[in-house]
Design a protein around this motif. Structure first.
Motif, mmCIF file in Angstrom:
data_model
loop_
_atom_site.group_PDB
_atom_site.id
_atom_site.type_symbol
_atom_site.label_atom_id
_atom_site.label_comp_id
_atom_site.label_asym_id
_atom_site.label_seq_id
_atom_site.Cartn_x
_atom_site.Cartn_y
_atom_site.Cartn_z
ATOM 1 N N SER A 120 -16.316 7.561 35.658
ATOM 2 C CA SER A 120 -16.954 6.320 35.211
ATOM 3 C C SER A 120 -15.976 5.424 34.468
ATOM 4 O O SER A 120 -15.975 4.200 34.654
ATOM 5 C CB SER A 120 -18.148 6.660 34.316
ATOM 6 O OG SER A 120 -18.838 5.493 33.925
ATOM 7 N N THR A 133 -24.046 5.496 35.042
ATOM 8 C CA THR A 133 -24.729 5.073 33.811
ATOM 9 C C THR A 133 -26.246 5.181 33.957
ATOM 10 O O THR A 133 -26.945 5.619 33.036
ATOM 11 C CB THR A 133 -24.344 3.629 33.463
ATOM 12 O OG1 THR A 133 -22.924 3.548 33.287
ATOM 13 C CG2 THR A 133 -25.036 3.186 32.178
ATOM 14 N N ARG A 198 -21.373 10.014 28.791
ATOM 15 C CA ARG A 198 -21.276 8.775 28.013
ATOM 16 C C ARG A 198 -20.169 8.866 26.967
ATOM 17 O O ARG A 198 -19.401 7.919 26.765
ATOM 18 C CB ARG A 198 -22.614 8.495 27.332
ATOM 19 C CG ARG A 198 -22.673 7.138 26.653
ATOM 20 C CD ARG A 198 -23.983 6.912 25.938
ATOM 21 N NE ARG A 198 -24.143 7.848 24.832
ATOM 22 C CZ ARG A 198 -25.140 7.781 23.946
ATOM 23 N NH1 ARG A 198 -26.069 6.858 24.076
ATOM 24 N NH2 ARG A 198 -25.235 8.644 22.969
#
Length: 314
Positions: A120, A133, A198
């Motif tokens: 990501s 996400t 994340r």
């Protein structure tokens, strides 16, 4: 590095001594008569007096504390009030289940979270990044009990890919141990994988903006080497910190997963002991959790110097 580890071990010993003292005062010295709990409601005064003498409860409090500590150091955790069996035997039966569950899930969520986080970050603001996400937000929004029940229904009941529950010890059959724990591992790893994805993405993006990373690019190094050799190593520092804290949290919060999949681990033992007021077992669980937290913190601090060369531990 060696001096740091010695200092951290000594501080860990001090913390464990403080925790042991607090546990003794809270659960032993200030609670209702342990002899009465152990003997039951129908015990006679003579039986209670004899039991108090055998348990050392008629001795002065400092002497009781000394015997309590020396028994702990020798591995004697006492006897359960509910089952009259040694506490160390109960821990020995339950601990491998929870350790197997937590360690397998931890490896799975760490690998999945770091890999997807790197993908990501290296494709920031792309379709892949947006897709990851979205999955991360979904994964963080679903409670563990919902995930566990859904996976059990779909993959064990409707489509019998995995067993409905149970635990097979590793030393008896490694293949069956892996097969029975695969679904609980996935359940335990889904939420944490989203968190680590994340965290890895944000940490790596911050590191890739550092001056030394720009210098590495200016030297003509390939982007792959810049990311994995110079960026990821430094970006793993906050991940290691989070990992150390999450291991302790998952060890304490494994009850839901153990209950859904019928695993008789530490979570189930703790709740059963708290319901019955089984103080020796509760004390042993608290001390074991404290020891695990202390060891995890020492390992996390030592890992800083290995992962990030800018960190110097003296």
């Amino acid at each position: 590095m060696l001096r740091f580890l010695i200092r951290r071990v000594l501080s860990g010993v001090l913390v464990m001594w403080l925790v042991t003292t607090v546990v003794f005062l809270l659960f032993f010295a200030t609670s209702r008569d342990p002899a009465a709990r152990f003997a039951g409601k129908s015990a006679t005064p003579e039986t209670l007096a004899l039991l108090r003498h055998r348990m050392g409860l008629d001795e002065p409090l400092p002497l009781q504390y000394w015997h309590f500590v020396t028994r702990l150091l020798s591995g004697d955790l006492g006897y359960s009030y509910a089952t009259r069996s040694p506490v160390d035997g109960l821990i020995e039966n339950a601990l491998p289940v929870t350790v197997s569950l937590v360690c397998g899930a931890a490896v799975l969520w760490l690998l999945t979270g770091v890999v997807t986080g790197v993908i990501s970050a290296t494709r920031a603001r792309s379709v892949v990044d947006r897709g990851i996400t979205t999955v991360v937000i979904l994964g963080m929004s679903v409670p563990v009990f919902v995930t566990a029940a859904t996976l059990l229904y779909l993959l064990a009941f409707k489509l019998p890919v995995f067993p409905l529950g149970g635990y097979v010890p590793l030393h008896e059959d490694p293949a069956e141990w892996f097969y029975h724990l695969m679904l609980p591992w996935i359940t335990g790893a889904l939420l944490q994988s989203a968190v680590y994805t994340r965290l890895t993405r944000g940490s790596l993006l911050d590191v890739l903006d550092e001056d030394y990373v720009r210098t590495a690019r200016a030297k003509g190094l390939s982007e792959r080497r810049v990311v994995y050799r110079h960026g990821l190593r430094s970006a793993l520092t906050p991940i290691v910190t989070q990992f150390g804290m999450d291991l302790g949290a998952v060890l304490g919060g494994a009850l839901v997963t153990e209950t859904v999949f019928g695993l008789q681990g530490m979570g189930e033992l703790t709740v059963r002991s708290m319901t019955s007021g089984d103080l020796p077992v509760i004390m042993a669980v608290v001390l074991l959790a404290a020891l695990g937290t202390v060891v995890a913190n020492i390992l996390v601090d030592a890992a800083y110097a290995i992962l990030d060369p800018r960190v110097r531990l003296t």
